[in-house]
Design an enzyme around this catalytic site. Structure first.
Site, PDB file in Angstrom:
ATOM      1  N   LYS A  65      40.661  37.669  42.302  1.00  0.00           N
ATOM      2  CA  LYS A  65      41.897  38.253  41.434  1.00  0.00           C
ATOM      3  C   LYS A  65      42.383  37.573  40.213  1.00  0.00           C
ATOM      4  O   LYS A  65      43.050  37.820  39.411  1.00  0.00           O
ATOM      5  CB  LYS A  65      43.170  38.549  42.530  1.00  0.00           C
ATOM      6  CG  LYS A  65      42.774  39.346  43.577  1.00  0.00           C
ATOM      7  CD  LYS A  65      42.674  40.844  42.958  1.00  0.00           C
ATOM      8  CE  LYS A  65      42.375  42.009  43.897  1.00  0.00           C
ATOM      9  NZ  LYS A  65      42.699  43.285  43.372  1.00  0.00           N
TER      10      LYS A  65
HETATM   11  C1  PLP Z   1      40.574  39.569  49.760  1.00  0.00           C
HETATM   12  C2  PLP Z   1      40.573  40.879  48.931  1.00  0.00           C
HETATM   13  N1  PLP Z   1      39.287  41.321  49.027  1.00  0.00           N
HETATM   14  C3  PLP Z   1      38.812  42.455  48.328  1.00  0.00           C
HETATM   15  C4  PLP Z   1      40.009  43.145  47.457  1.00  0.00           C
HETATM   16  C5  PLP Z   1      39.589  44.410  46.736  1.00  0.00           C
HETATM   17  O1  PLP Z   1      39.473  44.085  45.508  1.00  0.00           O
HETATM   18  P1  PLP Z   1      39.882  45.364  44.420  1.00  0.00           P
HETATM   19  O2  PLP Z   1      41.581  45.557  44.435  1.00  0.00           O
HETATM   20  O3  PLP Z   1      39.400  45.006  43.273  1.00  0.00           O
HETATM   21  O4  PLP Z   1      39.516  46.570  45.112  1.00  0.00           O
HETATM   22  C6  PLP Z   1      41.168  42.277  47.451  1.00  0.00           C
HETATM   23  C7  PLP Z   1      42.147  43.094  46.638  1.00  0.00           C
HETATM   24  O5  PLP Z   1      43.384  42.805  46.810  1.00  0.00           O
HETATM   25  C8  PLP Z   1      41.324  41.188  48.137  1.00  0.00           C
HETATM   26  O6  PLP Z   1      42.437  40.741  48.034  1.00  0.00           O
END
Ligand code: PLP
Length: 465
Positions: free
Chosen positions: A54
């Site tokens: 992120k």
């Molecule tokens: C630990 C974790 N994995 C995967 C994701 C998924 O990513 P995306 O929000 O880009 O779909 C997030 C999103 O908050 C996350 O915090």
């Protein structure tokens, strides 16, 4: 370890934000899953400076908001997050001098919440088990705080095209370059959908034969929506960061070719297997992505290449994915039959702590407060003398007595009931009817078992066999 060639070293940077992106890619060892014959590549997104994928969107959304004038000098960022976007934004805010409020649901790990506070952010914790329309839902709370705060900007990652664009411009181009353009399948879960949509869109343009596969937790609405375009009511699940209860606009269903569903248990156990078998210490959604990737890869030929991302770092889940007590209390590990369970099966593996009679009372007070092992056994020459007398310690502190030079041998009382780990578990429940806690002896060591511990750990017992 080899010396990095000078041409590949990172130049000295003036800002932590230069360290965002450019993450390593590691091949999963052959044989990790004997049924998988093809190549599996892992993009280690937890190597970003705040520990997750992120950071990329946090930096990109802030830069775009600065450009468009939505975020001004001295302004406040307000965002709802399952933790990682909050951490990324808190880091970006600290590096660029913005104030920040992060709104986070209470199901997220305490480590993540503490880390966000560590960057100096204001944190608002909201109940996780409320519907999306409830005014206490974390998205609603963030929107309200942003609307009511002068100079506030709400990135709204779920619906912000710059979220998806960050992955299109940065994550996808890195993956494509690291793979020399040879990538046959890409697998990833969606929370906001930014990752899979940005990378998926890039791959559809540059590697049109590449299949893009989504992953959803049991209880999320996204996989069903992708298949039917129908929005069902969601349920609850424990894996953090992925899955949704509404359809985010950052999620582009048109670039996804297939969808798999994975449960919490498989996600957590896979993350633990990855750590132990490869040394790669990643979070629950990494185990979730990998569990889906391997299930999918079992049907692929040996010359295929599958890529997935490991979104965040394992240290954010020491109290959950990597905590045997948490897994046992929530039945992610095999339960134990109520017919044969012993007191040892109910005991927690949290650090046992003991005091020696020659420790100072100050040390005893600190151990009792910080280690949360209560009562604290007091031992001398391998013999149990009793337990630390918390009542007396409170009295000493109340009267301003100097406890630094007083020894624990002056501050203990007789031990309550002492049980043995091998006794049937019912002996503990009977004893705890009349006592708040008991000591449990295992050879020469002692641990405590409180009524509170019992409340959690009785869920481990399987009464059906
Ligand atoms: C630990 C974790 N994995 C995967 C994701 C998924 O990513 P995306 O929000 O880009 O779909 C997030 C999103 O908050 C996350 O915090």
């Amino acid at each position: 370890m080899e010396v990095t060639p000078i041409s590949k070293l990172q130049p000295i940077s003036s800002n932590i934000l230069d360290a965002v992106g450019n993450t390593p890619m590691v091949r999963l060892p052959a044989g990790f899953d004997p049924e998988v014959k093809c190549e599996v590549l892992l993009k280690l997104e937890f190597m970003n400076p705040s520990g997750s994928i992120k950071d990329r969107i946090a930096l990109h959304m802030v830069r775009q908001a600065e450009k468009s004038g939505k975020l001004k000098k001295g302004g406040r960022i307000v965002e709802c997050s399952s933790g990682n976007t909050g951490a990324g934004l808190a880091m970006v805010a600290a590096a660029l001098g913005y104030d920040i409020t992060v709104v986070i649901p209470d199901k997220m790990s305490s480590e993540k919440i503490a880390a966000i506070r560590g960057w100096g952010a204001d944190v608002v914790v909201t109940p996780a088990n409320v519907g999306i329309e409830d005014r206490m839902h974390y998205t609603k709370v963030a929107g309200r705080i942003a609307a009511e705060t002068e100079g506030a900007w709400w990135p709204d990652q779920y619906h912000n095209p710059d979220n998806t664009d960050a992955h299109y411009q940065f994550t996808a181009t890195e993956i494509f370059a690291q793979c020399d353009g040879k990538i046959d399948h890409f697998v990833a879960g969606a929370g906001t959908g930014g990752t899979i949509s940005g990378i998926g869109r890039y791959l559809k343009e540059h590697a049109p034969n590449c299949k893009v596969v989504g992953v959803d937790p049991v209880g999320s609405v996204l996989a069903h929506y992708w298949k039917t375009r129908e929005l069902i009511e969601g349920g609850s699940y424990a894996v953090e960061g992925v899955g949704e209860e509404e359809v985010p606009r950052a999620w582009d269903v048109s670039v996804i070719d297939d969808y798999l569903v994975v449960n919490d248990q498989d996600s957590f156990l896979m993350a633990r297997k990855l750590a132990r078998a490869t040394g790669i210490f990643a979070g629950g959604s990494s185990g979730f992505n990998l569990a889906a990737t391997l299930r999918y890869a079992r049907n692929l030929p040996a010359d295929a290449r599958v890529v997935t991302v490991l979104p965040d770092y394992g240290k954010a889940y020491l109290s959950k994915v990597y905590n045997d007590d948490y897994l046992r209390d929530n039945n992610y590990l095999d339960g134990v039959s109520a017919n044969s369970a012993t007191i040892g099966d109910l005991c927690s593996i949290k650090n046992t702590a003991t005091l020696s009679a020659n420790d100072t009372v100050t040390w005893g007070i600190r151990q009792a407060g910080e280690r949360q092992v209560r009562p604290l056994p007091v031992i001398e020459n391998d013999i149990l003398l009793g337990i630390f007398d918390e009542g007396k310690a409170i009295q000493l502190l109340t009267t301003g007595t100097d406890t630094t030079s007083m020894l624990v041998r002056e501050c203990y009382i007789d031990a309550p009931i002492v049980l043995d780990v091998a006794q049937p578990w019912q002996d503990a429940t009977a004893a705890l009817n009349n006592h708040d806690s008991v000591l449990v002896k295992d050879g020469n060591s002692y641990s405590s078992l409180s009524r509170n511990d019992l409340l959690r750990s009785l869920t481990r017992l399987n009464h059906k066999n």
